[in-house]
Scaffold this motif. Structure first.
Motif, PDB file in Angstrom:
ATOM      1  N   HIS A 198     -56.486 -38.564  44.774  1.00  0.00           N
ATOM      2  CA  HIS A 198     -56.732 -38.857  43.371  1.00  0.00           C
ATOM      3  C   HIS A 198     -57.428 -37.625  42.777  1.00  0.00           C
ATOM      4  CE1 HIS A 198     -55.956 -43.178  43.909  1.00  0.00           C
ATOM      5  NE2 HIS A 198     -56.718 -43.123  44.984  1.00  0.00           N
ATOM      6  N   ILE A 199     -56.973 -37.180  41.628  1.00  0.00           N
ATOM      7  CA  ILE A 199     -57.552 -36.014  40.981  1.00  0.00           C
ATOM      8  C   ILE A 199     -58.211 -36.438  39.681  1.00  0.00           C
ATOM      9  CG2 ILE A 199     -57.165 -33.706  40.075  1.00  0.00           C
ATOM     10  CD1 ILE A 199     -56.699 -33.932  43.065  1.00  0.00           C
ATOM     11  N   HIS A 200     -59.425 -35.955  39.497  1.00  0.00           N
ATOM     12  CA  HIS A 200     -60.226 -36.281  38.323  1.00  0.00           C
ATOM     13  C   HIS A 200     -60.600 -35.031  37.555  1.00  0.00           C
ATOM     14  CE1 HIS A 200     -60.809 -39.873  40.758  1.00  0.00           C
ATOM     15  NE2 HIS A 200     -61.509 -40.460  39.792  1.00  0.00           N
ATOM     16  N   TRP A 201     -60.747 -35.182  36.255  1.00  0.00           N
ATOM     17  CA  TRP A 201     -61.420 -34.201  35.423  1.00  0.00           C
ATOM     18  C   TRP A 201     -62.685 -34.828  34.855  1.00  0.00           C
ATOM     19  CZ3 TRP A 201     -60.212 -29.133  35.047  1.00  0.00           C
ATOM     20  CH2 TRP A 201     -58.919 -28.737  35.411  1.00  0.00           C
ATOM     21  N   PHE A 202     -63.788 -34.119  35.010  1.00  0.00           N
ATOM     22  CA  PHE A 202     -65.061 -34.474  34.409  1.00  0.00           C
ATOM     23  C   PHE A 202     -65.509 -33.331  33.509  1.00  0.00           C
ATOM     24  CE2 PHE A 202     -64.891 -36.910  38.305  1.00  0.00           C
ATOM     25  CZ  PHE A 202     -65.439 -38.133  37.965  1.00  0.00           C
ATOM     26  N   ARG A 203     -66.455 -33.627  32.659  1.00  0.00           N
ATOM     27  CA  ARG A 203     -67.042 -32.570  31.849  1.00  0.00           C
ATOM     28  C   ARG A 203     -68.526 -32.834  31.656  1.00  0.00           C
ATOM     29  NH1 ARG A 203     -64.230 -33.789  25.929  1.00  0.00           N
ATOM     30  NH2 ARG A 203     -65.485 -35.637  25.384  1.00  0.00           N
ATOM     31  N   MET A 240     -60.110 -39.193  48.235  1.00  0.00           N
ATOM     32  CA  MET A 240     -59.108 -39.905  49.028  1.00  0.00           C
ATOM     33  C   MET A 240     -59.392 -41.400  49.125  1.00  0.00           C
ATOM     34  SD  MET A 240     -58.123 -37.268  52.120  1.00  0.00           S
ATOM     35  CE  MET A 240     -56.656 -38.224  52.487  1.00  0.00           C
ATOM     36  N   TYR A 241     -60.104 -41.962  48.174  1.00  0.00           N
ATOM     37  CA  TYR A 241     -60.377 -43.391  48.201  1.00  0.00           C
ATOM     38  C   TYR A 241     -59.076 -44.184  48.159  1.00  0.00           C
ATOM     39  CZ  TYR A 241     -60.239 -42.690  43.067  1.00  0.00           C
ATOM     40  OH  TYR A 241     -59.903 -42.343  41.780  1.00  0.00           O
ATOM     41  N   ASN A 276     -55.450 -48.313  44.699  1.00  0.00           N
ATOM     42  CA  ASN A 276     -54.159 -47.880  44.172  1.00  0.00           C
ATOM     43  C   ASN A 276     -54.315 -47.112  42.869  1.00  0.00           C
ATOM     44  OD1 ASN A 276     -51.153 -47.996  44.369  1.00  0.00           O
ATOM     45  ND2 ASN A 276     -51.376 -49.093  42.422  1.00  0.00           N
ATOM     46  N   SER A 277     -55.249 -47.534  42.039  1.00  0.00           N
ATOM     47  CA  SER A 277     -55.497 -46.881  40.770  1.00  0.00           C
ATOM     48  C   SER A 277     -56.724 -45.990  40.872  1.00  0.00           C
ATOM     49  CB  SER A 277     -55.676 -47.910  39.654  1.00  0.00           C
ATOM     50  OG  SER A 277     -56.751 -48.777  39.944  1.00  0.00           O
ATOM     51  N   CYS A 278     -56.855 -45.066  39.946  1.00  0.00           N
ATOM     52  CA  CYS A 278     -58.020 -44.190  39.923  1.00  0.00           C
ATOM     53  C   CYS A 278     -59.038 -44.706  38.921  1.00  0.00           C
ATOM     54  CB  CYS A 278     -57.616 -42.744  39.601  1.00  0.00           C
ATOM     55  SG  CYS A 278     -57.030 -42.461  37.911  1.00  0.00           S
ATOM     56  N   ALA A 279     -60.298 -44.397  39.193  1.00  0.00           N
ATOM     57  CA  ALA A 279     -61.388 -44.812  38.326  1.00  0.00           C
ATOM     58  C   ALA A 279     -62.530 -43.833  38.465  1.00  0.00           C
ATOM     59  CB  ALA A 279     -61.844 -46.228  38.662  1.00  0.00           C
ATOM     60  N   ASN A 293     -66.884 -42.152  44.493  1.00  0.00           N
ATOM     61  CA  ASN A 293     -67.389 -40.896  45.019  1.00  0.00           C
ATOM     62  C   ASN A 293     -66.219 -39.998  45.407  1.00  0.00           C
ATOM     63  OD1 ASN A 293     -70.163 -41.484  44.820  1.00  0.00           O
ATOM     64  ND2 ASN A 293     -70.084 -42.633  46.751  1.00  0.00           N
ATOM     65  N   LEU A 294     -66.368 -38.722  45.169  1.00  0.00           N
ATOM     66  CA  LEU A 294     -65.286 -37.774  45.382  1.00  0.00           C
ATOM     67  C   LEU A 294     -65.654 -36.743  46.439  1.00  0.00           C
ATOM     68  CD1 LEU A 294     -64.295 -37.350  41.647  1.00  0.00           C
ATOM     69  CD2 LEU A 294     -63.267 -38.851  43.359  1.00  0.00           C
TER      70      LEU A 294
END
Length: 125
Positions: free
Chosen positions: A33-38, A100-101, A104-107, A111-112
């Protein structure tokens, strides 16, 4: 050692567009799962967007819905964040992160495992 490297930040005028890239180094992004934070000065870290490693489903923070789009290009081992109609409040350091949690969906609350060093986006006239 696997790493994430962001690029594409810079100075842009309000209403303009910018595309950020996140590339995996010794890290296959299709597995994550790939996230963008700011994070902007004086503000808490904010979840911007994420894309699922299982079904490609996406989520967005309320402040960017309708303006930002996250996508994958697996042939290039990259994830993009297309940012349109940029506002001064979008000014922040943008971070790519991977996890790698097993959901099925990302949230945004998971923790990453890997974080990039960030790329600065400045929206100003």
């Amino acid at each position: 050692q696997g790493q994430l490297v962001e690029s594409g930040g810079g100075l842009v005028q309000p209403g303009g567009s910018l595309r950020l890239s996140c590339v995996g180094s010794a890290l296959q992004l299709d597995h994550f799962h790939i996230h963008w934070f700011r994070q902007a000065p004086g503000k808490e870290r904010e979840g911007v967007s994420c894309i699922s490693r299982f079904d490609g489903g996406t989520n967005y923070g309320e402040s960017v819905k309708g303006r930002f789009t996250i996508s994958r290009d697996s042939t290039k081992n990259k994830v993009y964040l297309q940012m349109n109609a940029l506002k001064p409040d979008d000014t922040a350091v943008y971070y790519c992160a991977a996890g790698m949690y097993l959901s099925n969906s990302c949230a945004f609350w998971y923790n990453l495992d890997y974080w990039g060093k960030g790329t600065l986006v400045t929206v100003s006239s």
